[in-house]
Scaffold this motif. Structure first.
Motif, mmCIF file in Angstrom:
data_model
loop_
_atom_site.group_PDB
_atom_site.id
_atom_site.type_symbol
_atom_site.label_atom_id
_atom_site.label_comp_id
_atom_site.label_asym_id
_atom_site.label_seq_id
_atom_site.Cartn_x
_atom_site.Cartn_y
_atom_site.Cartn_z
ATOM 1 N N PRO A 80 -67.224 26.506 11.640
ATOM 2 C CA PRO A 80 -65.859 25.976 11.647
ATOM 3 C C PRO A 80 -65.686 24.930 12.756
ATOM 4 O O PRO A 80 -66.089 25.150 13.898
ATOM 5 C CB PRO A 80 -64.996 27.199 11.910
ATOM 6 N N HIS A 81 -65.090 23.798 12.404
ATOM 7 C CA HIS A 81 -64.976 22.704 13.377
ATOM 8 C C HIS A 81 -63.840 22.913 14.363
ATOM 9 O O HIS A 81 -63.900 22.422 15.482
ATOM 10 C CB HIS A 81 -64.819 21.356 12.656
ATOM 11 N N ALA A 99 -65.289 27.224 -5.615
ATOM 12 C CA ALA A 99 -64.063 27.816 -5.062
ATOM 13 C C ALA A 99 -64.162 29.334 -4.894
ATOM 14 O O ALA A 99 -63.769 29.852 -3.837
ATOM 15 C CB ALA A 99 -62.861 27.440 -5.918
ATOM 16 N N PRO A 100 -64.687 30.099 -5.870
ATOM 17 C CA PRO A 100 -64.764 31.549 -5.657
ATOM 18 C C PRO A 100 -65.627 31.937 -4.453
ATOM 19 O O PRO A 100 -65.259 32.821 -3.680
ATOM 20 C CB PRO A 100 -65.368 32.077 -6.957
ATOM 21 N N CYS A 101 -66.768 31.276 -4.274
ATOM 22 C CA CYS A 101 -67.632 31.606 -3.126
ATOM 23 C C CYS A 101 -66.947 31.237 -1.813
ATOM 24 O O CYS A 101 -67.016 31.965 -0.830
ATOM 25 C CB CYS A 101 -68.978 30.898 -3.242
ATOM 26 N N HIS A 102 -66.274 30.093 -1.785
ATOM 27 C CA HIS A 102 -65.595 29.677 -0.565
ATOM 28 C C HIS A 102 -64.426 30.603 -0.245
ATOM 29 O O HIS A 102 -64.269 31.061 0.884
ATOM 30 C CB HIS A 102 -65.084 28.243 -0.696
ATOM 31 N N ASN A 103 -63.612 30.886 -1.246
ATOM 32 C CA ASN A 103 -62.393 31.653 -1.008
ATOM 33 C C ASN A 103 -62.635 33.133 -0.791
ATOM 34 O O ASN A 103 -61.856 33.789 -0.123
ATOM 35 C CB ASN A 103 -61.422 31.461 -2.169
ATOM 36 N N ARG A 104 -63.709 33.656 -1.303
ATOM 37 C CA ARG A 104 -63.972 35.083 -1.161
ATOM 38 C C ARG A 104 -64.998 35.345 -0.061
ATOM 39 O O ARG A 104 -64.674 35.888 0.993
ATOM 40 C CB ARG A 104 -64.482 35.643 -2.489
ATOM 41 N N LYS A 106 -67.071 33.270 1.949
ATOM 42 C CA LYS A 106 -67.082 32.494 3.197
ATOM 43 C C LYS A 106 -65.911 32.875 4.099
ATOM 44 O O LYS A 106 -66.067 33.044 5.302
ATOM 45 C CB LYS A 106 -67.048 30.999 2.841
ATOM 46 N N GLN A 107 -64.728 33.025 3.522
ATOM 47 C CA GLN A 107 -63.567 33.379 4.332
ATOM 48 C C GLN A 107 -63.716 34.768 4.938
ATOM 49 O O GLN A 107 -63.341 34.997 6.076
ATOM 50 C CB GLN A 107 -62.288 33.292 3.487
ATOM 51 N N ARG A 108 -64.295 35.689 4.182
ATOM 52 C CA ARG A 108 -64.525 37.042 4.707
ATOM 53 C C ARG A 108 -65.469 36.981 5.904
ATOM 54 O O ARG A 108 -65.261 37.642 6.910
ATOM 55 C CB ARG A 108 -65.089 37.950 3.619
ATOM 56 N N GLU A 109 -66.533 36.176 5.790
ATOM 57 C CA GLU A 109 -67.492 36.035 6.893
ATOM 58 C C GLU A 109 -66.822 35.454 8.124
ATOM 59 O O GLU A 109 -67.047 35.920 9.247
ATOM 60 C CB GLU A 109 -68.637 35.123 6.481
#
Length: 113
Positions: A80-81, A99-104, A106-109
């Motif tokens: 994250p910048h 979008a599903p990989c990013h929103n689920r 990546k955000q959880r990580e």
């Protein structure tokens, strides 16, 4: 398989297993609204026309999600910048995601860090 039982919410309501109480939903909605009110808009965070052009070029070069292989629609910053322009524009810090990989995933990580 273990049975799941209803639980008693802190407000006193009995909530079926796997569901959330209305008071929990309302608290989460209010918390998110407070966060959004303090957060600068996308343009102020650097997501402007220059970013849109760079994003489009990057997705042309890397059209598939790095996690699942589906068509990518988002250019994600691996680290994250947080407003750091050098990190924001560092292409080695970018990855294509759907979008599903990013929103689920990546955000959880990011929230676990």
């Amino acid at each position: 398989m273990a049975a799941r039982f209803p639980f008693l919410c802190t407000c006193g309501n009995v909530v079926p297993a796997g569901e959330r109480c209305a008071c929990q939903i309302a608290r989460a909605r209010a918390r998110k609204a407070r966060h959004d009110a303090r957060r600068p808009n996308a343009r102020a965070r650097g997501y402007n026309r220059r970013w849109e052009a760079a994003r489009r070029d990057y997705l042309d070069a890397f059209p598939f999600c790095r996690r699942c292989g589906n068509p990518a629609t988002i250019v994600d910053h691996i680290t994250p910048h947080r407003g750091d322009d050098r990190l924001f524009w560092d292409r080695s810090n970018w990855q294509p995601l759907c979008a599903p990989c990013h929103n689920r995933h990546k955000q959880r990580e990011e929230h676990q860090q």
